[in-house]
Structures are given as structure tokens and as C-alpha cells.
Write a protein that holds these residues in place. Structure first.
Motif, PDB file in Angstrom:
ATOM      1  N   MET A 291       0.868  -1.186   0.000  1.00  0.00           N
ATOM      2  CA  MET A 291       0.000   0.000   0.000  1.00  0.00           C
ATOM      3  C   MET A 291       0.901   1.231   0.000  1.00  0.00           C
ATOM      4  O   MET A 291       1.844   1.313   0.784  1.00  0.00           O
ATOM      5  N   VAL A 292       0.616   2.167  -0.893  1.00  0.00           N
ATOM      6  CA  VAL A 292       1.413   3.402  -0.954  1.00  0.00           C
ATOM      7  C   VAL A 292       0.490   4.597  -0.713  1.00  0.00           C
ATOM      8  O   VAL A 292      -0.560   4.725  -1.360  1.00  0.00           O
ATOM      9  N   ASP A 293       0.867   5.440   0.237  1.00  0.00           N
ATOM     10  CA  ASP A 293       0.142   6.681   0.535  1.00  0.00           C
ATOM     11  C   ASP A 293       1.034   7.851   0.141  1.00  0.00           C
ATOM     12  O   ASP A 293       2.227   7.846   0.460  1.00  0.00           O
ATOM     13  N   VAL A 294       0.450   8.831  -0.517  1.00  0.00           N
ATOM     14  CA  VAL A 294       1.231   9.986  -0.969  1.00  0.00           C
ATOM     15  C   VAL A 294       0.656  11.265  -0.360  1.00  0.00           C
ATOM     16  O   VAL A 294      -0.571  11.481  -0.396  1.00  0.00           O
ATOM     17  N   TYR A 295       1.543  12.075   0.176  1.00  0.00           N
ATOM     18  CA  TYR A 295       1.166  13.370   0.748  1.00  0.00           C
ATOM     19  C   TYR A 295       1.876  14.483  -0.008  1.00  0.00           C
ATOM     20  O   TYR A 295       3.018  14.313  -0.437  1.00  0.00           O
ATOM     21  N   ALA A 296       1.191  15.606  -0.156  1.00  0.00           N
ATOM     22  CA  ALA A 296       1.803  16.797  -0.748  1.00  0.00           C
ATOM     23  C   ALA A 296       1.838  17.897   0.306  1.00  0.00           C
ATOM     24  O   ALA A 296       0.851  18.091   1.034  1.00  0.00           O
ATOM     25  N   GLN A 297       2.971  18.569   0.389  1.00  0.00           N
ATOM     26  CA  GLN A 297       3.093  19.710   1.302  1.00  0.00           C
ATOM     27  C   GLN A 297       3.252  20.968   0.463  1.00  0.00           C
ATOM     28  O   GLN A 297       4.096  21.040  -0.436  1.00  0.00           O
ATOM     29  N   ARG A 298       2.407  21.952   0.791  1.00  0.00           N
ATOM     30  CA  ARG A 298       2.268  23.147  -0.039  1.00  0.00           C
ATOM     31  C   ARG A 298       2.409  24.379   0.845  1.00  0.00           C
ATOM     32  O   ARG A 298       1.750  24.473   1.878  1.00  0.00           O
ATOM     33  N   ARG A 299       3.255  25.286   0.415  1.00  0.00           N
ATOM     34  CA  ARG A 299       3.430  26.510   1.210  1.00  0.00           C
ATOM     35  C   ARG A 299       2.305  27.488   0.921  1.00  0.00           C
ATOM     36  O   ARG A 299       1.952  27.737  -0.224  1.00  0.00           O
ATOM     37  N   ARG A 300       1.716  28.002   2.001  1.00  0.00           N
ATOM     38  CA  ARG A 300       0.699  29.056   1.871  1.00  0.00           C
ATOM     39  C   ARG A 300       1.131  30.181   2.793  1.00  0.00           C
ATOM     40  O   ARG A 300       0.915  30.106   3.997  1.00  0.00           O
ATOM     41  N   GLY A 301       1.800  31.199   2.238  1.00  0.00           N
ATOM     42  CA  GLY A 301       2.365  32.252   3.067  1.00  0.00           C
ATOM     43  C   GLY A 301       3.426  31.643   3.958  1.00  0.00           C
ATOM     44  O   GLY A 301       4.325  30.967   3.475  1.00  0.00           O
ATOM     45  N   ASP A 302       3.286  31.834   5.294  1.00  0.00           N
ATOM     46  CA  ASP A 302       4.281  31.239   6.183  1.00  0.00           C
ATOM     47  C   ASP A 302       3.793  29.908   6.758  1.00  0.00           C
ATOM     48  O   ASP A 302       4.396  29.364   7.670  1.00  0.00           O
ATOM     49  N   GLN A 303       2.701  29.382   6.216  1.00  0.00           N
ATOM     50  CA  GLN A 303       2.159  28.089   6.671  1.00  0.00           C
ATOM     51  C   GLN A 303       2.458  27.007   5.643  1.00  0.00           C
ATOM     52  O   GLN A 303       2.578  27.292   4.447  1.00  0.00           O
ATOM     53  N   ILE A 304       2.555  25.766   6.122  1.00  0.00           N
ATOM     54  CA  ILE A 304       2.665  24.639   5.199  1.00  0.00           C
ATOM     55  C   ILE A 304       1.427  23.767   5.361  1.00  0.00           C
ATOM     56  O   ILE A 304       1.124  23.298   6.458  1.00  0.00           O
ATOM     57  N   GLU A 305       0.725  23.580   4.246  1.00  0.00           N
ATOM     58  CA  GLU A 305      -0.479  22.763   4.238  1.00  0.00           C
ATOM     59  C   GLU A 305      -0.072  21.350   3.780  1.00  0.00           C
ATOM     60  O   GLU A 305       0.694  21.201   2.844  1.00  0.00           O
TER      61      GLU A 305
ATOM     62  N   ILE B 279      -1.517  17.674   2.459  1.00  0.00           N
ATOM     63  CA  ILE B 279      -2.722  17.048   1.885  1.00  0.00           C
ATOM     64  C   ILE B 279      -2.405  15.613   1.488  1.00  0.00           C
ATOM     65  O   ILE B 279      -1.396  15.350   0.844  1.00  0.00           O
ATOM     66  N   MET B 280      -3.300  14.690   1.874  1.00  0.00           N
ATOM     67  CA  MET B 280      -3.186  13.302   1.412  1.00  0.00           C
ATOM     68  C   MET B 280      -3.716  13.275  -0.023  1.00  0.00           C
ATOM     69  O   MET B 280      -4.878  13.580  -0.258  1.00  0.00           O
ATOM     70  N   VAL B 281      -2.855  12.979  -0.987  1.00  0.00           N
ATOM     71  CA  VAL B 281      -3.252  13.156  -2.390  1.00  0.00           C
ATOM     72  C   VAL B 281      -3.540  11.859  -3.138  1.00  0.00           C
ATOM     73  O   VAL B 281      -4.332  11.844  -4.078  1.00  0.00           O
ATOM     74  N   THR B 282      -2.882  10.792  -2.757  1.00  0.00           N
ATOM     75  CA  THR B 282      -3.022   9.537  -3.525  1.00  0.00           C
ATOM     76  C   THR B 282      -2.900   8.335  -2.598  1.00  0.00           C
ATOM     77  O   THR B 282      -2.122   8.355  -1.630  1.00  0.00           O
ATOM     78  N   GLU B 283      -3.677   7.306  -2.931  1.00  0.00           N
ATOM     79  CA  GLU B 283      -3.616   6.043  -2.184  1.00  0.00           C
ATOM     80  C   GLU B 283      -3.663   4.924  -3.224  1.00  0.00           C
ATOM     81  O   GLU B 283      -4.528   4.951  -4.113  1.00  0.00           O
ATOM     82  N   ALA B 284      -2.748   3.983  -3.128  1.00  0.00           N
ATOM     83  CA  ALA B 284      -2.700   2.926  -4.135  1.00  0.00           C
ATOM     84  C   ALA B 284      -2.266   1.605  -3.527  1.00  0.00           C
ATOM     85  O   ALA B 284      -1.600   1.572  -2.487  1.00  0.00           O
ATOM     86  N   SER B 285      -2.675   0.533  -4.178  1.00  0.00           N
ATOM     87  CA  SER B 285      -2.251  -0.801  -3.759  1.00  0.00           C
ATOM     88  C   SER B 285      -1.673  -1.517  -4.985  1.00  0.00           C
ATOM     89  O   SER B 285      -2.334  -1.595  -6.031  1.00  0.00           O
ATOM     90  N   LEU B 286      -0.443  -1.996  -4.854  1.00  0.00           N
ATOM     91  CA  LEU B 286       0.253  -2.622  -5.983  1.00  0.00           C
ATOM     92  C   LEU B 286       0.755  -4.005  -5.599  1.00  0.00           C
ATOM     93  O   LEU B 286       1.021  -4.268  -4.425  1.00  0.00           O
ATOM     94  N   VAL B 287       0.906  -4.848  -6.621  1.00  0.00           N
ATOM     95  CA  VAL B 287       1.441  -6.193  -6.407  1.00  0.00           C
ATOM     96  C   VAL B 287       2.725  -6.339  -7.214  1.00  0.00           C
ATOM     97  O   VAL B 287       2.744  -6.052  -8.424  1.00  0.00           O
ATOM     98  N   TYR B 288       3.768  -6.767  -6.525  1.00  0.00           N
ATOM     99  CA  TYR B 288       5.065  -7.035  -7.168  1.00  0.00           C
ATOM    100  C   TYR B 288       5.321  -8.532  -7.105  1.00  0.00           C
ATOM    101  O   TYR B 288       4.911  -9.199  -6.147  1.00  0.00           O
ATOM    102  N   VAL B 289       6.007  -9.045  -8.130  1.00  0.00           N
ATOM    103  CA  VAL B 289       6.347 -10.468  -8.141  1.00  0.00           C
ATOM    104  C   VAL B 289       7.867 -10.608  -8.207  1.00  0.00           C
ATOM    105  O   VAL B 289       8.534  -9.941  -9.014  1.00  0.00           O
ATOM    106  N   ALA B 290       8.391 -11.472  -7.345  1.00  0.00           N
ATOM    107  CA  ALA B 290       9.829 -11.780  -7.373  1.00  0.00           C
ATOM    108  C   ALA B 290      10.106 -12.633  -8.606  1.00  0.00           C
ATOM    109  O   ALA B 290       9.332 -13.557  -8.917  1.00  0.00           O
ATOM    110  N   ILE B 291      11.172 -12.299  -9.319  1.00  0.00           N
ATOM    111  CA  ILE B 291      11.503 -13.061 -10.540  1.00  0.00           C
ATOM    112  C   ILE B 291      12.946 -13.573 -10.481  1.00  0.00           C
ATOM    113  O   ILE B 291      13.807 -12.974  -9.832  1.00  0.00           O
ATOM    114  N   ASP B 292      13.135 -14.668 -11.213  1.00  0.00           N
ATOM    115  CA  ASP B 292      14.494 -15.213 -11.329  1.00  0.00           C
ATOM    116  C   ASP B 292      15.184 -14.599 -12.547  1.00  0.00           C
ATOM    117  O   ASP B 292      14.635 -13.697 -13.196  1.00  0.00           O
ATOM    118  N   GLN B 293      16.350 -15.128 -12.881  1.00  0.00           N
ATOM    119  CA  GLN B 293      17.138 -14.531 -13.976  1.00  0.00           C
ATOM    120  C   GLN B 293      16.487 -14.719 -15.338  1.00  0.00           C
ATOM    121  O   GLN B 293      16.817 -14.009 -16.290  1.00  0.00           O
TER     122      GLN B 293
END
Ligand code: COA
Length: 131
Positions: free
Chosen positions: A91-105, A107-121
Motif C-alpha cells: 500500500m502506498v500513501d502519498v502526501y503533498a506539502q504546499r506553502r501558503r504564506g508562512d504556513q505549510i499545508e 494534503i493526502m493526495v493519492t492512495e494505491a495498492s500494488l502487487v510485485y512479483v519476485a523473478i528469477d534470472q
């Protein structure tokens, strides 16, 4: 959450700025750029567990919850949710941080689930070592 809004006790596997080169005409970042970062982020813990080469086999889910803009600092968090015989689900969660004046906002922007397979040569599925 910390005062910056990022998840507490988790370390991002990737942090990088989104640049104007990654943006479309409207200023928001191409979905493909985010998908690429997510794939790379998910592959990092998957490769550790697989103790060798892996390939992306499937994207089970992928949600763009909020736009990312040029100048945002993007942080990708990856967590293994299942280890199969030859596959690792992440599961991968992605956050973005954005400057607004002297504040940093943050935001949770993306959520994904991926499958990887181990492979031989030969590029065939390989059993994941059980330590
Ligand atoms: C990865 C690859 C070698 C797997 O070969 P395959 O014959 O499909 O292997 P299998 O059907 O036995 O599946 C392997 C594992 O993936 C899992 N899997 C297959 N399809 C899946 C899907 N759609 N969603 C979730 N898991 C899936 C299987 O359950 C199995 O896991 P397990 O061994 O832990 O139970 C082959 O599909 C391939 O080379 N795909 C292209 C990969 C690629 O180029 N990726 C993009 C660039 S990295």
C-alpha cells in the motif's frame, strides 16, 4: 499526525519536489508522474522482502484523491500488506506539502495498492525466501 500533517512514526521511502516540468497546462501534476513515483516507492520495500529482482505485476487500486501542484513537496509512504508465495502486496500513501504564506499545508493526495512479483534470472516467478 505531526504539526506538519505527515503521518507520525512512519518514514517516507521517497520525498521529492513536483516541478513545472511535471505539470500540465493547468499547473497540476500529470497523473502518470505520480503513478511512476508510487510504483518506485512500492518497489522499495517489496525488493527488500523479495531479496532480489521484482517486477510490478498489478495495480489493484489507485485513487487520486486531491491534485498535486508544481512546487509541492511530495512524500510517498509504503507499507507491505501481504506476502504471498512469489508476490508482495504494498500500500502506498502519498502526501503533498504546499506553502501558503508562512504556513505549510499537508494534503493526502493519492492512495494505491500494488502487487510485485519476485523473478528469477529468466524473468519467471520465484519463491520469496522465508528468511
Ligand atoms: C510477473 C510475471 C513474471 C508473473 O508471471 P505469471 O505467470 O503471471 O505468474 P502467476 O500467475 O503465477 O502470478 C505470480 C503471483 O502474482 C499474483 N498475481 C497474479 N496476477 C495478479 C493480479 N492481477 N493481482 C494480484 N496478484 C496477482 C499471483 O497470485 C501470484 O502470487 P503468489 O505466488 O504470491 O500466490 C509476468 O506476469 C510478467 O513478466 N509480467 C510483466 C511484468 C512487467 O513487465 N511489469 C512492468 C514493468 S516492471
Amino acid at each position: 499526525m505531526t504539526e506538519t500533517g505527515l503521518p507520525v512514526g512512519r518514514i517516507p521511502v521517497i520525498r521529492l519536489p513536483a516541478t513545472p516540468a511535471d505539470a500540465n497546462k493547468g499547473g497540476s501534476i500529470f497523473g502518470g508522474w505520480i503513478m511512476s513515483q508510487v510504483d518506485i516507492a512500492g518497489s522499495i520495500p517489496a525488493e527488500v522482502v523479495a531479496k532480489g529482482s521484482i517486477v510490478t505485476r498489478a495495480v489493484d487500486s489507485f485513487e487520486f484523491k486531491s491534485p498535486v501542484f508544481a512546487g509541492d513537496l511530495v512524500s510517498c509512504y509504503a507499507e507491505i500488506t501481504h506476502i504471498g508465495r512469489t508476490s508482495v502486496k504494498v500500500m502506498v500513501d502519498v502526501y503533498a506539502q504546499r506553502r501558503r504564506g508562512d504556513q505549510i499545508e499537508t494534503i493526502m493526495v493519492t492512495e494505491a495498492s500494488l502487487v510485485y512479483v519476485a523473478i528469477d534470472q529468466q524473468g519467471r516467478p520465484r519463491a520469496i525466501p522465508k528468511d
